[in-house]
Design a protein around this motif. Sequence first.
Motif, PDB file in Angstrom:
ATOM      1  N   ALA A 295     -96.735  34.306 -20.627  1.00 50.32           N
ATOM      2  CA  ALA A 295     -98.020  33.428 -20.513  1.00 50.32           C
ATOM      3  C   ALA A 295     -98.539  33.297 -21.840  1.00 50.32           C
ATOM      4  CB  ALA A 295     -98.798  34.061 -19.495  1.00 50.32           C
ATOM      5  N   MET A 296     -98.528  34.214 -22.825  1.00 47.48           N
ATOM      6  CA  MET A 296     -98.841  33.935 -24.134  1.00 47.48           C
ATOM      7  C   MET A 296     -98.493  32.888 -24.943  1.00 47.48           C
ATOM      8  SD  MET A 296     -99.699  37.716 -25.617  1.00 47.48           S
ATOM      9  CE  MET A 296    -100.972  38.734 -24.983  1.00 47.48           C
ATOM     10  N   GLN A 297     -97.019  32.637 -24.631  1.00 44.32           N
ATOM     11  CA  GLN A 297     -96.642  31.519 -25.505  1.00 44.32           C
ATOM     12  C   GLN A 297     -97.186  30.023 -25.413  1.00 44.32           C
ATOM     13  OE1 GLN A 297     -94.042  31.609 -28.010  1.00 44.32           O
ATOM     14  NE2 GLN A 297     -94.463  33.619 -28.167  1.00 44.32           N
ATOM     15  N   PRO A 298     -97.666  29.673 -23.921  1.00 49.76           N
ATOM     16  CA  PRO A 298     -98.290  28.367 -24.029  1.00 49.76           C
ATOM     17  C   PRO A 298     -99.479  28.433 -24.109  1.00 49.76           C
ATOM     18  CG  PRO A 298     -97.485  29.112 -21.934  1.00 49.76           C
ATOM     19  CD  PRO A 298     -97.120  30.150 -22.853  1.00 49.76           C
ATOM     20  N   ALA A 299    -100.269  29.304 -24.349  1.00 53.85           N
ATOM     21  CA  ALA A 299    -101.765  29.772 -24.304  1.00 53.85           C
ATOM     22  C   ALA A 299    -102.533  28.707 -25.115  1.00 53.85           C
ATOM     23  CB  ALA A 299    -102.174  31.285 -24.631  1.00 53.85           C
ATOM     24  N   SER A 300    -101.835  28.496 -26.424  1.00 55.40           N
ATOM     25  CA  SER A 300    -102.446  27.360 -27.406  1.00 55.40           C
ATOM     26  C   SER A 300    -102.462  25.977 -26.767  1.00 55.40           C
ATOM     27  CB  SER A 300    -101.858  27.326 -28.588  1.00 55.40           C
ATOM     28  OG  SER A 300    -100.698  27.071 -28.619  1.00 55.40           O
ATOM     29  N   HIS A 301    -101.642  25.764 -25.913  1.00 54.50           N
ATOM     30  CA  HIS A 301    -101.212  24.219 -25.353  1.00 54.50           C
ATOM     31  C   HIS A 301    -102.400  24.243 -24.178  1.00 54.50           C
ATOM     32  CE1 HIS A 301     -97.115  22.858 -26.795  1.00 54.50           C
ATOM     33  NE2 HIS A 301     -97.355  24.080 -27.258  1.00 54.50           N
ATOM     34  N   ILE A 302    -102.755  25.421 -23.501  1.00 58.22           N
ATOM     35  CA  ILE A 302    -103.520  25.381 -22.632  1.00 58.22           C
ATOM     36  C   ILE A 302    -105.033  25.251 -22.933  1.00 58.22           C
ATOM     37  CG2 ILE A 302    -104.723  27.136 -20.479  1.00 58.22           C
ATOM     38  CD1 ILE A 302    -101.777  28.119 -20.269  1.00 58.22           C
ATOM     39  N   VAL A 303    -105.102  25.820 -23.912  1.00 55.86           N
ATOM     40  CA  VAL A 303    -106.638  25.894 -24.832  1.00 55.86           C
ATOM     41  C   VAL A 303    -106.880  24.278 -25.102  1.00 55.86           C
ATOM     42  CG1 VAL A 303    -108.015  26.090 -26.828  1.00 55.86           C
ATOM     43  CG2 VAL A 303    -106.770  28.025 -25.456  1.00 55.86           C
ATOM     44  N   GLN A 304    -105.707  23.641 -25.683  1.00 54.09           N
ATOM     45  CA  GLN A 304    -105.989  22.214 -26.185  1.00 54.09           C
ATOM     46  C   GLN A 304    -106.306  21.329 -24.585  1.00 54.09           C
ATOM     47  OE1 GLN A 304    -105.620  20.423 -28.896  1.00 54.09           O
ATOM     48  NE2 GLN A 304    -105.459  22.357 -30.195  1.00 54.09           N
ATOM     49  N   LYS A 305    -105.525  21.480 -23.498  1.00 52.86           N
ATOM     50  CA  LYS A 305    -105.507  20.883 -22.295  1.00 52.86           C
ATOM     51  C   LYS A 305    -107.085  21.123 -21.719  1.00 52.86           C
ATOM     52  CE  LYS A 305    -103.224  20.265 -17.822  1.00 52.86           C
ATOM     53  NZ  LYS A 305    -103.083  18.808 -18.094  1.00 52.86           N
ATOM     54  N   PHE A 306    -107.559  22.112 -21.688  1.00 48.35           N
ATOM     55  CA  PHE A 306    -108.846  22.352 -21.232  1.00 48.35           C
ATOM     56  C   PHE A 306    -109.911  22.246 -21.904  1.00 48.35           C
ATOM     57  CE2 PHE A 306    -107.108  25.905 -18.033  1.00 48.35           C
ATOM     58  CZ  PHE A 306    -106.715  24.897 -17.387  1.00 48.35           C
ATOM     59  N   GLY A 307    -109.661  21.743 -23.190  1.00 50.33           N
ATOM     60  CA  GLY A 307    -110.368  21.235 -24.110  1.00 50.33           C
ATOM     61  C   GLY A 307    -111.618  22.357 -24.788  1.00 50.33           C
ATOM     62  N   GLY A 308    -110.894  23.172 -25.135  1.00 52.64           N
ATOM     63  CA  GLY A 308    -111.517  24.219 -25.948  1.00 52.64           C
ATOM     64  C   GLY A 308    -111.487  25.692 -25.444  1.00 52.64           C
ATOM     65  N   THR A 309    -111.751  26.678 -26.560  1.00 53.54           N
ATOM     66  CA  THR A 309    -111.835  27.822 -26.288  1.00 53.54           C
ATOM     67  C   THR A 309    -112.635  28.356 -25.172  1.00 53.54           C
ATOM     68  OG1 THR A 309    -113.180  28.314 -28.305  1.00 53.54           O
ATOM     69  CG2 THR A 309    -110.671  28.443 -28.372  1.00 53.54           C
ATOM     70  N   GLY A 310    -114.093  27.817 -25.258  1.00 57.66           N
ATOM     71  CA  GLY A 310    -114.945  28.261 -24.348  1.00 57.66           C
ATOM     72  C   GLY A 310    -114.842  27.875 -22.891  1.00 57.66           C
ATOM     73  N   ARG A 311    -114.270  26.632 -22.656  1.00 60.90           N
ATOM     74  CA  ARG A 311    -113.920  26.374 -21.197  1.00 60.90           C
ATOM     75  C   ARG A 311    -112.740  27.238 -20.892  1.00 60.90           C
ATOM     76  NH1 ARG A 311    -113.789  20.058 -20.434  1.00 60.90           N
ATOM     77  NH2 ARG A 311    -116.038  20.374 -20.961  1.00 60.90           N
ATOM     78  N   THR A 312    -111.721  27.110 -21.767  1.00 62.72           N
ATOM     79  CA  THR A 312    -110.511  28.188 -21.313  1.00 62.72           C
ATOM     80  C   THR A 312    -110.900  29.320 -21.079  1.00 62.72           C
ATOM     81  OG1 THR A 312    -109.297  26.480 -22.771  1.00 62.72           O
ATOM     82  CG2 THR A 312    -108.181  28.640 -22.040  1.00 62.72           C
ATOM     83  N   THR A 313    -111.683  30.119 -21.729  1.00 62.89           N
ATOM     84  CA  THR A 313    -111.923  31.501 -21.456  1.00 62.89           C
ATOM     85  C   THR A 313    -112.732  31.657 -20.048  1.00 62.89           C
ATOM     86  OG1 THR A 313    -112.412  31.921 -24.035  1.00 62.89           O
ATOM     87  CG2 THR A 313    -113.620  33.262 -22.228  1.00 62.89           C
ATOM     88  N   SER A 314    -113.396  30.757 -19.735  1.00 60.83           N
ATOM     89  CA  SER A 314    -114.242  30.801 -18.412  1.00 60.83           C
ATOM     90  C   SER A 314    -113.333  30.773 -17.206  1.00 60.83           C
ATOM     91  CB  SER A 314    -115.424  30.028 -18.408  1.00 60.83           C
ATOM     92  OG  SER A 314    -115.107  28.700 -18.570  1.00 60.83           O
TER      93      SER A 314
END
Length: 380
Positions: free
Chosen positions: A60-79
């Motif tokens: 799961a860690m490998q696509p994590a940076s893509h997921i952050v981009q898709k969700f629009g930032g680290t704050g939204r992705t964290t929640s």
Amino acid sequence: MSRPVSLVAARRATFAIFVANGFGYGAWATAIPSLKAMLSLSAAQLSWALLAMSIGGVIAMQPASHIVQKFGGTGRTTSRMGYLYAAAVALPLLAPNLALLVIACALVGATICLMDVAMNAHATRIEADWGSAINSSFHAGFSLGGLVGTGFGAMLLSLHMPTHFLLLPSAAIVLATVVLAAPHLGPGDTEKREPGPIFRLPERSIALLAVVLTLCFMSEGAMADWSGIYLTTLGETPARAAAGYASFSAVMVMGRLCGDWVVQRFGRPTVIGAGCALAAFGLILATALPYFLVVVIGFAFVGAGLSNVVPCVFSTAAARASSPAAGIAEVSTAGFGGFLTGPVLIGAVAAAYGMRAGVGVIAAAATLAALVSLRLKTQR
């Protein structure tokens, strides 16, 4: 220095997220023996489930940076990752058999690691906006959450809660914490970047950091998995043997609580190098002088040494990589490789040469980490 109210709120909310992450993990750790008994698992069968959790996290860690981009930032992705983690953490105890347990553990591993990458990337963004080193305080939140989660799980066990429902209250607390913290997290890092390939090796700028984290995670994982076993081989009872990991954990919390001041005073490369050296010293001490008090003190040195290595590595990787999420995902993937290989390596060496030799291997890994970290000051 006066800082915006929104930034102060974001720091507090991020700290709460780290506490929630650690709380769920601590509660899960206390439930493992009950899970093993409930499903009548052998040690080998349980190891498959725990391995599935680690593998799920690494993948799961490998696509994590893509997921952050898709969700629009680290704050939204964290929640969002926090919500998924809260939903997944209770699944293993609801599994009726080994096959479903393996799947449930893989899901928990994936969600905890996705949340881990997102919240650490968000923490480095807040640290940058704050203008001084504060990342160790976030990791202190994780350690404190783990201790409280362990205590909460132990309390539920003492109340004889049915095993199937043992993690449901903990999952509810994690969810409530995320719900309360999410509106105050702030956007974090929202910069659009070229995400690159999903699966990739660490970038050249953070390769040494990945090596250091791998070796340190081998040592940290050994404390959880083997510190008690080592002490029991020296003739201690299981109750007294718990003092080894307790000393490691307690000193790690204290180290992280004062870690921000240490980092500001000495700088991240120095803290990483000195921390690895202190951990190596503690492990060498525990190996060379196998007496109860000496071993407990040695493990305390390991906790003090490793306490601020991980937050410093994450902050440095986030600053040097193409994006904070990519840097943390890449070094974390390498680090969890240490979690996967460390227990196997220790077990193999211990089976052939004894537990002292197994702990000696980890002492060698920590020593190598200290030597590798010497080059971090010159690498840019």
